[in-house]
Design a protein around this motif. Structure first.
Motif, short mmCIF file in Angstrom:
data_model
loop_
_atom_site.label_atom_id
_atom_site.label_comp_id
_atom_site.label_asym_id
_atom_site.label_seq_id
_atom_site.Cartn_x
_atom_site.Cartn_y
_atom_site.Cartn_z
N VAL A 1 -3.41 -2.50 -0.82
CA VAL A 1 -4.44 -1.51 -1.09
C VAL A 1 -5.67 -2.28 -1.50
CG1 VAL A 1 -4.88 0.65 -2.34
CG2 VAL A 1 -2.55 -0.07 -1.90
N GLU A 2 -6.85 -1.60 -1.60
CA GLU A 2 -8.07 -2.34 -1.91
C GLU A 2 -7.90 -3.09 -3.22
OE1 GLU A 2 -8.74 1.55 -4.05
OE2 GLU A 2 -7.82 0.86 -2.18
N ALA A 3 -8.51 -4.25 -3.34
CA ALA A 3 -8.40 -5.07 -4.53
C ALA A 3 -8.90 -4.33 -5.74
CB ALA A 3 -9.19 -6.37 -4.35
N ALA A 4 -8.21 -4.50 -6.84
CA ALA A 4 -8.59 -3.80 -8.06
C ALA A 4 -10.00 -4.17 -8.46
CB ALA A 4 -7.62 -4.14 -9.19
N GLY B 1 -4.73 0.43 5.00
CA GLY B 1 -4.05 1.14 6.07
C GLY B 1 -2.58 1.34 5.79
N HIS B 2 -2.15 2.56 5.76
CA HIS B 2 -0.75 2.85 5.54
C HIS B 2 -0.11 3.09 6.89
CE1 HIS B 2 -1.45 3.00 1.32
NE2 HIS B 2 -2.30 3.99 1.44
N ASP B 3 0.63 2.13 7.33
CA ASP B 3 1.34 2.31 8.59
C ASP B 3 2.67 2.98 8.28
OD1 ASP B 3 2.55 2.23 10.98
OD2 ASP B 3 2.25 0.10 11.36
N HIS B 4 2.72 4.28 8.45
CA HIS B 4 3.89 5.02 8.04
C HIS B 4 5.10 4.69 8.89
CE1 HIS B 4 1.60 7.40 5.18
NE2 HIS B 4 0.66 7.41 6.08
N HIS B 5 4.90 4.11 10.02
CA HIS B 5 6.05 3.76 10.85
C HIS B 5 6.84 2.61 10.23
CE1 HIS B 5 4.72 6.47 13.95
NE2 HIS B 5 3.53 5.92 13.90
N HIS B 6 6.24 1.90 9.31
CA HIS B 6 6.92 0.78 8.69
C HIS B 6 7.57 1.16 7.37
CE1 HIS B 6 4.14 -2.16 11.07
NE2 HIS B 6 5.04 -1.55 11.81
N ARG C 1 -4.79 -7.82 -7.17
CA ARG C 1 -4.41 -7.14 -5.94
C ARG C 1 -3.62 -5.88 -6.26
NH1 ARG C 1 -2.11 -12.36 -2.53
NH2 ARG C 1 -4.12 -13.39 -2.24
N ARG C 2 -3.68 -4.95 -5.33
CA ARG C 2 -2.85 -3.74 -5.44
C ARG C 2 -1.97 -3.67 -4.22
NH1 ARG C 2 -5.80 1.49 -5.89
NH2 ARG C 2 -3.79 2.25 -6.65
N THR C 3 -0.68 -3.57 -4.45
CA THR C 3 0.29 -3.51 -3.36
C THR C 3 1.13 -2.25 -3.50
OG1 THR C 3 0.41 -5.93 -3.39
CG2 THR C 3 2.10 -4.76 -2.14
N ARG C 4 1.23 -1.51 -2.40
CA ARG C 4 2.04 -0.29 -2.42
C ARG C 4 3.32 -0.52 -1.62
NH1 ARG C 4 -1.47 3.72 -0.97
NH2 ARG C 4 -1.75 4.29 -3.15
N TYR C 5 4.45 -0.07 -2.21
CA TYR C 5 5.75 -0.18 -1.57
C TYR C 5 6.32 1.22 -1.33
CZ TYR C 5 5.63 -5.09 -2.99
OH TYR C 5 5.27 -6.40 -3.16
N ARG C 6 6.94 1.39 -0.17
CA ARG C 6 7.74 2.58 0.08
C ARG C 6 9.12 2.32 -0.50
NH1 ARG C 6 4.59 6.79 1.62
NH2 ARG C 6 2.95 6.04 2.98
N VAL C 7 9.56 3.20 -1.39
CA VAL C 7 10.83 2.98 -2.08
C VAL C 7 11.72 4.20 -1.86
CG1 VAL C 7 11.92 2.54 -4.31
CG2 VAL C 7 9.68 1.55 -3.81
#
Length: 775
Positions: free
Chosen positions: A91-94, A137-142, A21-27
């Motif tokens: 994010v889409e699966a690797a 989907g990047h929900d920028h509000h979150h 899996r690919r996971t993106r975090y806002r840091v």
């Protein structure tokens, strides 16, 4: 900074097991190169993590990991280092292709209208509307909100440290003997949080972090009695970090500002009821929205009714509003002008044009440029080397030459502070992120630092013709009325031809109808319409039998009646054909009445775009699948060489041949039949990059669909690379100067900390200039 680490200790999943899996975090709080290195190292040590991509400019961390890795295992190390972490976004699966949403309806119209109009322009392109990939989907509000800089924890710490330092000075003035404890206590206000972060970084694999160097230098200064300097250096370090944060926040706000272009609400029509305001983020594909004059369009869509001028500058950078009406596509974030529009939504909020551009730029910021990869490798050697040098400076003179311990330890501590590579490491990605953001806001979408860097070195651009150098659709260029016919001139010829083409969607028919509308020609009604297979179309208009056919078909029809085209008419047709134009002959009551010539015309800026490339020393060549006659005509007009009647593999071969001669090649095309050549080129550029195929195939996309965008991309690339060179010179130059002045005793701890944080602020501020630069 963009940092990447790949861990191959974990074998690939066996067949049948879940993919990575690919996971993106806002840091929040990542402001310099060392931040990225610490996060990369910390997450790289987590069991099950395969790769880590850190983008300081984007404020994101993307982790490729096994499905069994718990979210807390990924979040905890980042929070331990002092960073704020938002919810993870999948994010889409690797290794998998991202899912494609078909709700945006590809409108590839097949043209079965049987005109036998001779040599037609090569319109093999199908330009679908803007359907997009779903990357989760990047929900920028979150995303975690960083807020005003003066309200953040860094600002509060600076204020507390500054107040403690001021109090220490006041106590020292009132009671001089109290300086011995007042300044160390003031120092601890800022040093304790710094030391905690240093310990967390050391535990997660980064022993030589700036926090560690700062802690050692401050404690060492206290040990040798430089308590006032120790407290001041800690305060200056915190001020520098705050300034870095402000600069980094400004840098990353450029592209995220695009998300604010989409309005919060949209007026939705349902079941004939009055329009109802709903959140724009909740718009579904197929929803009909009402866009009033002055409103921003809430979603990508197609106009159902209404006509208006739309300001597309927020999305494409195009300064002149475009007039659009029924059937035309509109983009989220554009501004409606003077008319009321009813629009059917064709893309969900997460897949609209702005969301895709933001997502692609953020992903581009996570990919490293060659220069950045070199700087990262260099920095891994640079810091330990400077630490070793600091130890030698502190120990060798007292041990070997009998120097003063306090003096040389002080110099060693100053060199320790110079050793942090923050400014050097951020020099390249800060400039690249600013360049990418600048391009995106002007419709120049570059998918990564490597593409941006390579564009600066290209020597030849290979252009497709149809839809790239030309507009991609035929237009009427000539209307000729033959003498001796009581037709009423060119307007009558065009009117009769348009009457026969009414209702047809064939490209040539559309061009004739558009020409009649553009010239204000009245189009009479036609009856008894019939398609002549492989020849043209016939009917009756105003009691006259009228036929529109290719010259060959017209000659055949006339021969059946014992009539032939006059020599001057044949010569005129030949001359138009020699210019690469498609000719149709109009017959009225079995006699030649006139002719129409059509051609896929050059884009308005094609000549200027080629000239702009030539001015900066870049050559141009055409590679097209169209017929040689049409290709030569266009090439002759532009003053470039042409290779025509090529298959996709032929285009790729020509690109390879150019590269074999030492050329660095950029290929410009539509991303469909040019795909092999786009992939083979040093840089592939898609024209009119609103289509999925264009965005996926190429390294860059010109969203305007203008030839002039290519030299603009090159100019932006060269300006960015110049900025990078300036940044590296500042980062290394300042450190070299302070290193020498520290060893010879001219400067001490205060200037040393400025050599680090000051240089970081300088290079970031220099990179920010790219945000407003106009190519």
């Amino acid at each position: 900074m963009t940092a990447t680490t790949d861990h191959h200790a974990h074998p690939q999943h066996a067949q049948g097991t879940p993919p990575n899996r690919r996971t993106r975090y806002r840091v929040t709080g990542m402001d310099c190169g060392s931040c990225a290195a610490k996060v990369e190292t910390a997450l790289g040590r987590v069991q099950g993590v395969q790769a880590v991509h850190v983008s300081v400019p984007g404020g994101t961390v993307t982790v490729t990991h096994e499905p069994s890795v718990a979210t807390d295992s990924l979040v905890r190390p980042m929070r331990a280092l002092g960073y704020g972490v938002g919810p993870g976004e999948t994010v889409e699966a690797a290794g998998q292709q991202p899912a494609t949403h078909g709700g945006c309806c590809a409108h590839g119209h097949g043209h079965g209208h049987g005109h036998g109009h001779g040599q037609e322009p090569g319109h093999g392109h199908s330009h679908p509307d803007t359907h997009s990939h779903d990357h989760g989907g990047h929900d920028h509000h979150h995303a975690p909100v960083e807020g005003a800089w003066w309200r953040g924890p860094k600002a509060r710490l600076v204020i507390a440290s500054g107040a403690a330092l001021a109090l220490a000075y006041a106590v020292g003035l009132a009671v001089p003997a109290a300086e011995a404890w007042a300044f160390p206590l003031a120092m601890l206000v800022g040093l304790v949080p710094t030391a905690k972060r240093a310990w967390a970084a050391a535990r997660t694999g980064t022993p030589f972090s700036i926090e560690t160097l700062m802690t050692v230098a401050a404690v060492g200064a206290v040990v040798i009695g430089a308590t006032e300097e120790a407290a001041m250096v800690v305060f200056l370090f915190l001020v520098g970090e705050l300034l870095e944060g402000v600069a980094a926040g400004r840098a990353r706000s450029g592209i995220r500002g695009l998300t604010r272009l989409v309005p919060d609400t949209a007026l939705v029509e349902r079941d004939g009821r009055p329009p109802e305001a709903v959140p724009a983020a909740a718009l579904a594909v197929g929803t009909v929205i009402l866009v009033r004059p002055g409103d921003r369009v809430a979603g990508d869509g197609v106009i159902l009714s209404g006509e208006s001028a739309l300001d597309e500058a927020p999305v494409t950078g195009e300064s002149v509003p475009r007039r659009k009406g029924e059937g035309d596509a509109v983009f989220a974030g554009t501004i409606n002008g003077d008319g009321v529009l009813r629009v059917r939504v064709t893309a969900a909020a997460r897949n609209n044009t702005i969301a895709r551009v933001v997502r692609l730029v953020e992903e581009a910021q996570e990919s490293k440029a060659p220069t950045e990869r070199f700087i990262n490798r260099f920095s891994r050697v640079y810091t330990p080397a400077v630490v070793a040098l600091a130890a030698l400076v502190a120990l060798l003179p007292p041990l070997a030459l009998g120097g003063s311990w306090d003096e040389w330890i002080y110099k060693g501590l100053a060199i320790l502070l110079i050793g942090c590579p923050c400014a050097l490491v951020i020099s390249t990605p800060a400039a690249i992120a600013a360049g990418l953001s600048n391009g995106a806001r002007r419709g120049l979408l570059l998918k990564g630092g490597a593409a941006l860097e390579t564009l600066a070195r290209i020597t030849t651009v290979a252009f497709d013709k149809t839809g790239t150098l030309t507009g991609g659709k035929p237009v009427v260029t000539d209307v000729v009325a033959f003498a001796g016919q009581e037709m009423g001139g060119e307007a009558a010829v065009l009117g009769l031809a348009a009457a026969l083409e009414t209702g047809s969607s064939h490209p040539l028919a559309t061009a004739i109808l558009a020409a009649a509308a553009g010239r204000g020609v009245t189009v009479p009604a036609a009856t008894d319409m019939a398609a002549l297979a492989g020849k043209g179309v016939a009917g009756r208009v105003g009691g006259r039998a009228v036929t529109l056919a290719s010259p060959q078909a017209a000659a055949g029809i006339l021969a059946g009646d014992g009539v032939a085209l006059a020599p001057e008419q044949v010569d005129r047709i030949a001359a138009l054909n020699a210019e690469g134009k498609t000719v149709s002959v109009l017959l009225a009551d079995g006699r030649p009445a006139g002719l129409l010539a059509l051609r896929d015309e050059l884009r308005p800026d094609a000549a200027a775009g080629i000239a702009a490339l030539r001015e900066v020393g870049i050559g141009a060549v055409m590679v097209t699948g169209d017929n040689a006659r049409a290709a030569e005509t266009v090439a002759r007009t532009l003053g470039i060489a042409a290779h025509a009647e090529l298959l996709p593999e032929d285009k790729q071969r020509i690109v390879r041949e150019l590269q074999a001669r030492g050329e660095r090649v950029a290929k410009v095309g539509d991303g469909i039949n040019d795909a092999p050549a786009l992939a083979a080129a040093d840089v592939g550029i898609a024209m009119g990059g609103g289509t999925d195929v264009a965005l996926d195939t190429a390294d860059a996309a010109a969203l305007h669909g203008r030839v002039g965008d290519v030299p603009a991309m090159v100019a932006l690339s060269r300006r960015t690379m110049s900025n990078i060179r300036q940044n590296i010179a500042v980062a290394l130059g300042l450190k070299a100067v302070f290193l020498v002045t520290t060893v010879i005793g001219v400067t001490g701890l205060w200037p040393a900390i400025l050599a680090d944080t000051g240089a970081t602020v300088l290079v970031t501020a220099n990179a920010l200039r790219l945000l407003s630069a106009r190519p």
